[in-house]
Design an enzyme around this catalytic site. Structure first.
Site, mmCIF file in Angstrom:
data_model
loop_
_atom_site.group_PDB
_atom_site.id
_atom_site.type_symbol
_atom_site.label_atom_id
_atom_site.label_comp_id
_atom_site.label_asym_id
_atom_site.label_seq_id
_atom_site.Cartn_x
_atom_site.Cartn_y
_atom_site.Cartn_z
ATOM 1 N N GLU A 276 0.812 -1.214 0.000
ATOM 2 C CA GLU A 276 0.000 0.000 0.000
ATOM 3 C C GLU A 276 0.853 1.276 0.000
ATOM 4 O O GLU A 276 1.255 1.766 1.065
ATOM 5 C CB GLU A 276 -0.928 0.020 1.229
ATOM 6 N N LYS B 107 -2.434 -1.960 -3.224
ATOM 7 C CA LYS B 107 -3.492 -1.128 -2.629
ATOM 8 C C LYS B 107 -3.131 0.344 -2.827
ATOM 9 O O LYS B 107 -2.529 0.972 -1.950
ATOM 10 C CB LYS B 107 -3.642 -1.473 -1.143
HETATM 11 P P1 13P Z 1 -9.047 4.231 4.101
HETATM 12 O O1 13P Z 1 -9.954 3.476 3.172
HETATM 13 O O2 13P Z 1 -9.741 4.914 5.223
HETATM 14 O O3 13P Z 1 -8.097 5.131 3.340
HETATM 15 O O4 13P Z 1 -8.119 3.170 4.811
HETATM 16 C C1 13P Z 1 -7.559 2.156 4.075
HETATM 17 C C2 13P Z 1 -6.370 1.667 4.780
HETATM 18 O O5 13P Z 1 -6.232 0.502 5.004
HETATM 19 C C3 13P Z 1 -5.352 2.656 5.199
HETATM 20 O O6 13P Z 1 -4.152 2.000 5.491
#
Ligand code: 13P
Length: 346
Positions: free
Chosen positions: A179, A221
Site C-alpha cells: 500500500e 493497494k
Molecule cells: P481508508 O480506506 O480509510 O483510506 O483506509 C484504508 C487503509 O487501510 C489505510 O491504510
C-alpha cells in the site's frame, strides 16, 4: 512454482477474484482513538473491542467482504460471548489479514515526509501471525504531494521497505498487500496526482522485482488518482475512473493478482461512484483489465456506521445495517451496478 507459491496465489485470488472486497479495520490504537474522540466516544481498549466486534458480527457481511485487515490488538481479542475474533471470522468464511507495519515516521533529512518503520524483527512477527491464522498482511507507506514533494529519497526509501516486507510475507506464507498511499491533502490537481502515482508505482514495482516478490501472489493497494481535497477543480467520477485506470495500466504489471483501492478520505458515496465508473468504463466491455479491481476501504465503509453506533450498543443493529449498506454499495460498484438511488433505501 512450488506448493507454497501456488497456495499464496490461491489466497490472493480468493481475496480479490471472488467479486467481493476487503474491509480494513486495522487502525492503530492512536488512529482509532482519534476517530472515537471526534465523535466523543470513550477511547479505551474495551470500547475499541466492542466496535470491532460490531463490525465482524454484522449479519451477511461475508456476502460482500472476502477478507478483513485486523490490527495487533484486534487479532488477539475475543468477542463478548467468548469466541475469539478469529473464530468468529472463520465461521463466516472471511479471511483474516493483519497490518504489520509500525507506522509512518518522520524521515530524517526530509522535512514534511515520512518513511514507514517495522522491518526489524518482522520475520518473527509474520510467522506468529501466520500461526494465529492470518493469511495476508498489509504495510502502508505514505507519500505527500506539495511544495516540491515528494522527494526521490522518500519514494525510494518507502518502495524499498514495501518490497522487503512483501518478500518476507511470501516467505512465511502470507499474501502481501502493498500500500503506497498518496495523500489527498493539498491543492494539487488530478494531473499532479497522476504524475506522482506513476512515479511512485514505478519505484515500487522496480523494488518488488529486485526483492524477487511473486507478483501473482500480491495485491496492490493504491489510492485512486484524485485532485487534492483543496483543489478548486474536482473531476467527475468518469474522469477519475479514466485517469486512474490509464495510470495503473502504464505501471502495474499484468501478473499482479489484484488492485484493491483504499478510500483515503473520500466519502462513502464518492468512493462507490468512482469504483462503479471504473467497472462500467473498463470491465463491462470486451477487453477486461489485466488485474481484478476491487476495494479495501476503511473510512468509506466504517464512518457512517461509527457515527450511528457512537459507543452505545443500543444503536448496534442500526450501525450494522449502515456498515452492511456501504459494503453492499461497493460490491454493487464492482459490477457497475451502483446507483446513487441505492443511498435512499440504506
Ligand atoms: P481508508 O480506506 O480509510 O483510506 O483506509 C484504508 C487503509 O487501510 C489505510 O491504510
Amino acid at each position: 512454482m512450488n506448493a507454497q507459491e501456488l497456495e499464496l496465489i490461491d489466497t490472493a485470488r480468493g481475496l480479490v477474484a471472488s467479486g467481493k472486497g476487503l474491509l480494513a479495520m486495522d487502525e492503530s490504537n492512536s488512529t482509532c482513538n482519534e476517530e472515537f474522540a471526534e465523535l466523543g466516544i470513550a477511547q479505551t481498549m474495551d470500547v475499541r473491542r466492542a466496535w470491532r466486534e460490531l463490525i465482524i458480527t454484522t449479519p451477511r457481511l461475508a456476502e460482500y467482504i472476502s477478507g478483513v485487515i485486523l490490527y495487533d490488538e484486534t487479532i488477539r481479542q475475543e468477542s463478548r460471548e467468548g469466541p475469539s475474533f478469529l473464530n468468529v471470522l472463520a465461521d463466516t468464511g472471511i479471511t483474516p489479514g493483519i497490518k504489520v507495519d509500525l507506522g509512518a515516521k518522520t524521515q530524517a533529512g526530509h522535512p514534511g515526509e515520512k518513511v514507514t518503520e517495522g522491518l526489524d524483527g518482522l520475520r518473527g512477527r509474520l510467522q506468529a501471525y501466520f500461526q494465529m491464522g492470518a493469511r495476508f498482511a498489509k504495510w502502508r507507506a505514505v507519500i505527500t504531494i506539495g511544495n516540491g514533494l515528494p522527494s526521490q529519497g522518500c519514494i525510494e526509501a518507502n518502495a524499498h521497505a514495501l518490497a522487503r516486507y512483501a518478500a518476507l510475507c511470501q516467505e512465511v506464507g502470507l499474501v502481501p498487500i502493498v500500500e503506497p498511499e498518496i495523500l489527498m491533502t493539498g491543492e494539487h490537481g488530478i494531473e499532479e496526482c497522476g504524475k506522482v502515482t506513476e512515479q511512485v508505482l514505478h519505484a515500487v514495482f522496480n523494488q518488488l522485482y529486485e526483492q524477487r516478490v511473486l507478483l501473482e501472489a500480491m495485491i496492490l493497494k493504491p489510492g485512486m488518482v484524485l485532485p487534492g481535497l483543496a483543489c478548486p477543480k474536482q473531476e467527475t467520477a468518469d474522469q477519475v475512473a479514466d485517469t486512474t485506470v490509464h495510470c495503473l495500466l502504464r505501471v502495474v504489471p499484468a501478473a499482479v493478482a489484484g488492485v484493491a483501492f483504499l478510500s483515503g478520505g473520500q466519502t462513502g458515496e464518492q468512493a462507490s461512484a468512482r469504483l462503479n465508473a471504473m467497472a462500467v468504463r473498463f470491465n463491462a466491455y470486451g477487453s477486461p483489465l489485466p488485474w481484478v479491481l476491487t476495494f479495501s476501504f476503511a473510512r468509506a465503509i466504517q464512518r457512517p456506521a461509527l457515527a450511528i453506533w457512537n459507543g452505545d450498543d443500543t444503536n448496534k443493529a442500526k450501525a450494522q445495517q449502515a456498515l452492511l449498506h456501504r459494503a453492499r454499495c461497493n460490491w454493487a460498484a464492482l459490477r457497475g451496478d451502483y446507483d446513487i438511488a441505492m443511498e435512499g433505501n440504506g
